[in-house]
Design a protein around this motif. Sequence first.
Motif, mmCIF file in Angstrom:
data_model
loop_
_atom_site.group_PDB
_atom_site.id
_atom_site.type_symbol
_atom_site.label_atom_id
_atom_site.label_comp_id
_atom_site.label_asym_id
_atom_site.label_seq_id
_atom_site.Cartn_x
_atom_site.Cartn_y
_atom_site.Cartn_z
ATOM 1 N N ARG A 83 -7.179 0.123 3.629
ATOM 2 C CA ARG A 83 -5.964 0.573 2.925
ATOM 3 C C ARG A 83 -5.119 -0.625 2.476
ATOM 4 N NH1 ARG A 83 -3.979 3.459 6.855
ATOM 5 N NH2 ARG A 83 -2.500 1.950 7.631
ATOM 6 N N GLU A 84 -4.933 -1.575 3.398
ATOM 7 C CA GLU A 84 -4.071 -2.729 3.089
ATOM 8 C C GLU A 84 -4.658 -3.570 1.951
ATOM 9 O OE1 GLU A 84 -2.128 -3.105 7.544
ATOM 10 O OE2 GLU A 84 -3.680 -4.550 6.939
ATOM 11 N N ILE A 85 -5.968 -3.752 1.990
ATOM 12 C CA ILE A 85 -6.616 -4.567 0.949
ATOM 13 C C ILE A 85 -6.513 -3.870 -0.410
ATOM 14 C CG2 ILE A 85 -8.865 -5.416 0.123
ATOM 15 C CD1 ILE A 85 -9.483 -6.248 3.003
ATOM 16 N N ILE A 86 -6.737 -2.567 -0.435
ATOM 17 C CA ILE A 86 -6.683 -1.856 -1.726
ATOM 18 C C ILE A 86 -5.265 -1.883 -2.296
ATOM 19 C CG2 ILE A 86 -6.977 0.378 -2.872
ATOM 20 C CD1 ILE A 86 -9.295 0.872 -0.831
ATOM 21 N N ILE A 87 -4.274 -1.659 -1.458
ATOM 22 C CA ILE A 87 -2.888 -1.666 -1.949
ATOM 23 C C ILE A 87 -2.543 -3.072 -2.446
ATOM 24 C CG2 ILE A 87 -0.451 -1.391 -1.268
ATOM 25 C CD1 ILE A 87 -1.446 0.963 0.522
ATOM 26 N N ASP A 88 -2.989 -4.063 -1.721
ATOM 27 C CA ASP A 88 -2.791 -5.457 -2.126
ATOM 28 C C ASP A 88 -3.422 -5.720 -3.502
ATOM 29 O OD1 ASP A 88 -1.811 -7.991 -1.163
ATOM 30 O OD2 ASP A 88 -3.905 -8.667 -1.144
ATOM 31 N N LEU A 89 -4.672 -5.284 -3.672
ATOM 32 C CA LEU A 89 -5.361 -5.510 -4.959
ATOM 33 C C LEU A 89 -4.690 -4.732 -6.086
ATOM 34 C CD1 LEU A 89 -9.080 -5.368 -3.734
ATOM 35 C CD2 LEU A 89 -7.889 -7.388 -4.603
ATOM 36 N N CYS A 90 -4.280 -3.500 -5.792
ATOM 37 C CA CYS A 90 -3.659 -2.659 -6.827
ATOM 38 C C CYS A 90 -2.325 -3.234 -7.286
ATOM 39 C CB CYS A 90 -3.426 -1.237 -6.303
ATOM 40 S SG CYS A 90 -4.926 -0.250 -6.271
ATOM 41 N N THR A 91 -1.572 -3.783 -6.366
ATOM 42 C CA THR A 91 -0.217 -4.232 -6.722
ATOM 43 C C THR A 91 -0.182 -5.692 -7.174
ATOM 44 O OG1 THR A 91 0.192 -4.640 -4.375
ATOM 45 C CG2 THR A 91 1.003 -2.559 -5.259
ATOM 46 N N LYS A 92 -1.183 -6.487 -6.791
ATOM 47 C CA LYS A 92 -1.118 -7.918 -7.111
ATOM 48 C C LYS A 92 -2.124 -8.400 -8.142
ATOM 49 C CE LYS A 92 0.830 -9.211 -2.668
ATOM 50 N NZ LYS A 92 0.316 -9.405 -1.320
ATOM 51 N N THR A 93 -3.075 -7.543 -8.545
ATOM 52 C CA THR A 93 -4.066 -8.016 -9.511
ATOM 53 C C THR A 93 -4.105 -7.113 -10.745
ATOM 54 O OG1 THR A 93 -5.978 -6.746 -8.678
ATOM 55 C CG2 THR A 93 -5.534 -8.845 -7.605
ATOM 56 N N ARG A 94 -4.600 -7.668 -11.830
ATOM 57 C CA ARG A 94 -4.790 -6.926 -13.086
ATOM 58 C C ARG A 94 -6.145 -7.294 -13.664
ATOM 59 N NH1 ARG A 94 0.944 -6.806 -16.289
ATOM 60 N NH2 ARG A 94 2.197 -6.345 -14.478
ATOM 61 N N LEU A 95 -6.603 -6.529 -14.625
ATOM 62 C CA LEU A 95 -7.798 -6.862 -15.408
ATOM 63 C C LEU A 95 -9.084 -6.911 -14.583
ATOM 64 C CD1 LEU A 95 -6.103 -9.740 -17.431
ATOM 65 C CD2 LEU A 95 -6.811 -7.563 -18.424
ATOM 66 N N LYS A 96 -9.054 -6.309 -13.400
ATOM 67 C CA LYS A 96 -10.254 -6.338 -12.549
ATOM 68 C C LYS A 96 -10.991 -4.996 -12.636
ATOM 69 C CE LYS A 96 -8.773 -10.152 -10.458
ATOM 70 N NZ LYS A 96 -8.990 -11.334 -11.275
ATOM 71 N N ILE A 97 -12.257 -5.044 -12.253
ATOM 72 C CA ILE A 97 -13.006 -3.814 -12.005
ATOM 73 C C ILE A 97 -13.130 -3.717 -10.486
ATOM 74 C CG2 ILE A 97 -15.107 -2.498 -12.487
ATOM 75 C CD1 ILE A 97 -13.541 -3.503 -15.032
ATOM 76 N N LEU A 98 -12.598 -2.645 -9.906
ATOM 77 C CA LEU A 98 -12.640 -2.473 -8.451
ATOM 78 C C LEU A 98 -13.542 -1.301 -8.084
ATOM 79 C CD1 LEU A 98 -8.811 -2.564 -7.484
ATOM 80 C CD2 LEU A 98 -10.377 -4.494 -7.740
ATOM 81 N N SER A 99 -14.500 -1.550 -7.189
ATOM 82 C CA SER A 99 -15.286 -0.447 -6.630
ATOM 83 C C SER A 99 -14.817 -0.205 -5.210
ATOM 84 C CB SER A 99 -16.773 -0.802 -6.622
ATOM 85 O OG SER A 99 -17.266 -0.783 -7.937
ATOM 86 N N LEU A 100 -14.386 1.015 -4.935
ATOM 87 C CA LEU A 100 -13.903 1.345 -3.596
ATOM 88 C C LEU A 100 -15.059 1.777 -2.703
ATOM 89 C CD1 LEU A 100 -11.149 1.120 -4.891
ATOM 90 C CD2 LEU A 100 -10.543 3.366 -4.002
ATOM 91 N N GLY A 101 -14.854 1.705 -1.388
ATOM 92 C CA GLY A 101 -15.798 2.314 -0.457
ATOM 93 C C GLY A 101 -15.654 3.837 -0.571
ATOM 94 N N GLY A 102 -16.689 4.559 -0.139
ATOM 95 C CA GLY A 102 -16.719 6.007 -0.341
ATOM 96 C C GLY A 102 -15.619 6.786 0.363
ATOM 97 N N GLY A 103 -15.070 6.232 1.457
ATOM 98 C CA GLY A 103 -14.056 6.986 2.215
ATOM 99 C C GLY A 103 -12.636 6.533 1.933
#
Length: 200
Positions: A83-103
């Motif tokens: 959760r912490e890593i995804i929120i960090d990536l969502c709020t601090k990065t742009r222009l990326k392609i992110l693949s999440l884990g299934g859960g």
Amino acid sequence: MRCWLKEKGEFIVNRQTAIPLRERNIILIGFMGAGKTTIGQLVAKKLYRDFIDVDAEIERRQGMSIPEIFAQKGEAYFRKVEREIIIDLCTKTRLKILSLGGGAYLQEEVRRACLAHGIVFFLDLSWDQWKEERLPLIVDSRPVLKNKTLEEVEQLFFQRQSAYALHHSRVVLNELEAEQAAQQIVESIKWTWDVYEPNR
Ligand SMILES: Nc1ncnc2c1ncn2[C@@H]1O[C@H](COP(=O)(O)OP(=O)(O)OP(=O)(O)O)[C@@H](O)[C@H]1O
Ligand SMILES: O=C(O)C1=C[C@@H](O)[C@@H](O)[C@H](O)C1
Ligand SMILES: [Mg+2]
């Protein structure tokens, strides 16, 4: 799919968040083994963007494999880190392609961050196809599948669909090669950019 994404495009624009559509991270969600990592890599290549696989990012930051994290620290710890890593990536990065884990997308805070800051594509695969084609490929590497009967896995598959239903766009994967699915995502995203941000 185009009309559908058009409505969603209006929805995204109307939310008036600060990030322009073209700069938003493109986020792939869906059940484990649906192809988020495989297709995400292809989308990144086609758009000349960086690819981040959240599972790989967790392993890198923790210095342990996901099965090791589950075994040594437990699932609750894994979900907190995820959760912490995804929120960090969502709020601090742009222009990326992110693949999440299934859960990952089962957590409300993750959904909120992804929907507010990115463009979320749900990779949708039928249970029958998943069971026949993907389960044998991933059964030994995903700790969530460990010690579960097929009936329990089926229950998990259908339980998760209501969370995945909260997306901006959906790609029906059945019969699509990974390359075709990636191409569909790229075409729909470019179309959305052109319609909603034509002069950028
Ligand atoms: N469209 C496809 N057609 C056939 N096989 C595919 C397709 N997409 C992925 N695969 C295969 O399915 C397996 C799982 O794919 P992948 O690791 O990309 O799934 P995932 O959604 O990222 O899973 P997880 O949620 O566990 O990270 C891999 O062996 C991959 O090669
Ligand atoms: O569906 C899940 O719960 C998981 C999927 C994988 O991507 C990993 O994030 C982990 O194995 C858990
Ligand atoms: Mg993956």
